[in-house]
Design an enzyme around this catalytic site. Sequence first.
Site, mmCIF file in Angstrom:
data_model
loop_
_atom_site.group_PDB
_atom_site.id
_atom_site.type_symbol
_atom_site.label_atom_id
_atom_site.label_comp_id
_atom_site.label_asym_id
_atom_site.label_seq_id
_atom_site.Cartn_x
_atom_site.Cartn_y
_atom_site.Cartn_z
ATOM 1 N N SER A 25 24.715 62.370 71.589
ATOM 2 C CA SER A 25 24.055 61.917 72.907
ATOM 3 C C SER A 25 22.979 60.864 72.697
ATOM 4 O O SER A 25 22.390 59.952 73.581
ATOM 5 C CB SER A 25 23.558 62.763 74.001
ATOM 6 O OG SER A 25 22.922 63.831 73.297
ATOM 7 N N ASN A 79 21.349 58.273 78.421
ATOM 8 C CA ASN A 79 20.161 58.974 78.318
ATOM 9 C C ASN A 79 18.932 58.366 78.120
ATOM 10 O O ASN A 79 17.605 58.824 78.385
ATOM 11 C CB ASN A 79 20.198 59.955 76.933
ATOM 12 C CG ASN A 79 21.148 60.979 77.270
ATOM 13 O OD1 ASN A 79 21.061 61.918 78.304
ATOM 14 N ND2 ASN A 79 22.007 61.308 76.321
HETATM 15 N N1 CAA Z 1 36.241 72.089 84.204
HETATM 16 C C1 CAA Z 1 37.192 71.807 85.066
HETATM 17 N N2 CAA Z 1 36.702 71.295 86.400
HETATM 18 C C2 CAA Z 1 35.423 71.581 86.551
HETATM 19 C C3 CAA Z 1 34.785 71.921 85.921
HETATM 20 C C4 CAA Z 1 34.823 72.435 84.358
HETATM 21 N N3 CAA Z 1 34.089 72.688 83.636
HETATM 22 N N4 CAA Z 1 33.472 72.006 86.558
HETATM 23 C C5 CAA Z 1 33.845 71.723 87.819
HETATM 24 N N5 CAA Z 1 35.014 71.431 87.996
HETATM 25 C C6 CAA Z 1 35.634 70.864 89.031
HETATM 26 C C7 CAA Z 1 35.988 71.949 90.113
HETATM 27 O O1 CAA Z 1 37.043 72.658 90.047
HETATM 28 C C8 CAA Z 1 35.724 70.813 91.353
HETATM 29 O O2 CAA Z 1 37.015 70.207 91.596
HETATM 30 P P1 CAA Z 1 37.790 69.552 92.686
HETATM 31 O O3 CAA Z 1 37.035 68.278 92.992
HETATM 32 O O4 CAA Z 1 39.366 69.546 92.409
HETATM 33 O O5 CAA Z 1 37.534 70.358 94.011
HETATM 34 C C9 CAA Z 1 34.989 69.782 90.974
HETATM 35 O O6 CAA Z 1 34.965 69.926 89.574
HETATM 36 C C10 CAA Z 1 33.655 70.031 91.570
HETATM 37 O O7 CAA Z 1 33.098 71.307 91.409
HETATM 38 P P2 CAA Z 1 32.560 72.410 92.340
HETATM 39 O O8 CAA Z 1 33.132 72.320 93.610
HETATM 40 O O9 CAA Z 1 32.504 73.619 91.506
HETATM 41 O O10 CAA Z 1 30.889 72.102 92.257
HETATM 42 P P3 CAA Z 1 30.163 70.847 92.681
HETATM 43 O O11 CAA Z 1 30.748 69.954 93.815
HETATM 44 O O12 CAA Z 1 28.631 71.486 92.745
HETATM 45 O O13 CAA Z 1 30.149 70.017 91.366
HETATM 46 C C11 CAA Z 1 29.562 69.226 89.284
HETATM 47 C C12 CAA Z 1 30.063 70.357 89.940
HETATM 48 C C13 CAA Z 1 30.790 68.534 88.894
HETATM 49 C C14 CAA Z 1 29.077 69.674 87.891
HETATM 50 C C15 CAA Z 1 28.503 68.301 90.049
HETATM 51 O O14 CAA Z 1 27.239 69.237 90.500
HETATM 52 C C16 CAA Z 1 28.120 67.153 88.909
HETATM 53 O O15 CAA Z 1 28.578 66.280 89.005
HETATM 54 N N6 CAA Z 1 26.788 67.333 88.580
HETATM 55 C C17 CAA Z 1 26.130 66.453 87.799
HETATM 56 C C18 CAA Z 1 26.809 66.453 86.140
HETATM 57 C C19 CAA Z 1 26.054 65.390 85.403
HETATM 58 O O16 CAA Z 1 25.354 64.557 85.604
HETATM 59 N N7 CAA Z 1 26.788 65.501 84.099
HETATM 60 C C20 CAA Z 1 26.202 64.613 83.081
HETATM 61 C C21 CAA Z 1 25.200 65.636 82.501
HETATM 62 S S1 CAA Z 1 24.409 64.478 81.137
HETATM 63 C C22 CAA Z 1 25.516 64.680 79.867
HETATM 64 O O17 CAA Z 1 26.582 65.492 79.897
HETATM 65 C C23 CAA Z 1 25.454 64.314 78.660
HETATM 66 C C24 CAA Z 1 24.099 64.252 77.825
HETATM 67 O O18 CAA Z 1 24.150 63.465 76.945
HETATM 68 C C25 CAA Z 1 22.974 64.963 78.102
#
Ligand code: CAA
Length: 281
Positions: free
Chosen positions: A118, A189
Site C-alpha cells: 500500500s 494512501n
Molecule cells: N467478501 C464478499 N462480499 C462482501 C464482503 C467480503 N469480505 N464484505 C462485504 N461484502 C458485500 C456484502 O455481501 C454486500 O453485498 P451486496 O451489495 O450484494 O448486498 C456488500 O458487500 C455491502 O456489504 P454490507 O451490506 O455487509 O455492509 P455495508 O453496506 O456497510 O458495506 C463495506 C460494507 C463494503 C465494507 C462498506 O462499508 C465500505 O465500502 N467501506 C469502505 C471500505 C474502504 O474504504 N476500503 C478501502 C480501505 S483502504 C485499503 O484497503 C487499502 C490500504 O492500503 C489501506
Amino acid sequence: MNLIAVVGAGTMGNGIAHVFAQKGYKVNLIDTQHTALEKALQTIQKNLDRQISKGSIDEANKISTLNNISIFESIELGVVNADLVIEAATENSEIKKKIFSLIDQYAPSNCILASNTSSISITQLGAVTKRPEKVIGMHFMNPVPVMKLVEIINGDQTSLVVTETIVKLTEAINKIPCVVKDFPGFIANRILMPMINEAIIALSEGVSDANTIDQIMKLGMAHPMGPLQLADYIGLDVCKNILDIMKEGFDNTKYAPAPLLVEMVAEGKLGIKTGVGFYKY
Ligand code: CAA
C-alpha cells in the site's frame, strides 16, 4: 495468464485469491503458517456464502472457486509454474524484499512479480530481483471481493508491456485499473491517510467524539465509513506504518502519525482485529 500465485494468506491475500479463483484462474495460495492457510480458506468460504445469500453467485460457483485454489506452505513450490505472483505479505520493506528475492529465484523467468503493497516503493522491490522490468504494484482494496479499484504502480523500470498485461488482467477480473507512478503512498494512501490522521488529531483535541466525527464524514461527504471507523477496519498499525513510510519518503513531518495513533498502536489497540480501536468490537 493461467496460474496465479498469491504469497500471504492474510486479509488481502485471501481476498485476492477469492477474486481470481472466482473468475476461473488457478490460484496457489502460499503462506508459511498452515493455520493462516486454513483460516484463509474458511474466510473465503464464508465470503462465498455471503455472496450466495445475496444472490450474486450460486452453489456451483462456490464449488468451482474453491476447487481453483491450492494451498502451499513454501514459496519455492508454490511459484514454480506461476504466470504471475502477487505478494501480499506484511507491510514491511525488509520482509517484502526477502520474499521478492526468493520468488525471483524460483518463479519462471517470464513470470510477472506484483506486490499488493500500500506504500512501499516498487522500484526498490524490483531492485532486489533480476527482472525489475517485470515488477509492478497491484494495490487491491479491502474488502477485495467488493472494492472495484486496483491501483497499479509502475516502478522506474516496469516495462510498458507488463503494465498493459496487468491492466488487461485487472479488467478481466471485473475491476477498474488506475495506473500511477511510484511515489510514497502512491495516490490512494497519500490522500486517505492524511484524512484519517487529521480525524485522529481532531479527536485528541476534543473537537468532537469519534462517533460524531465519523457521522460528519458519512453524512456530509457520503463516505461509506467515517475515517475513525475506517482506521479500525484497516488496522491502526497499518495506518501508522503507511504514515511513517510517507513521512520518511517525502522527508516531511506533515505525514507524521498523530500522537494518539502512536499511543494506541503501542498499547495494542489496533482496531477490529484486536477488538479495540476507536470503537469496541
Ligand atoms: N467478501 C464478499 N462480499 C462482501 C464482503 C467480503 N469480505 N464484505 C462485504 N461484502 C458485500 C456484502 O455481501 C454486500 O453485498 P451486496 O451489495 O450484494 O448486498 C456488500 O458487500 C455491502 O456489504 P454490507 O451490506 O455487509 O455492509 P455495508 O453496506 O456497510 O458495506 C463495506 C460494507 C463494503 C465494507 C462498506 O462499508 C465500505 O465500502 N467501506 C469502505 C471500505 C474502504 O474504504 N476500503 C478501502 C480501505 S483502504 C485499503 O484497503 C487499502 C490500504 O492500503 C489501506
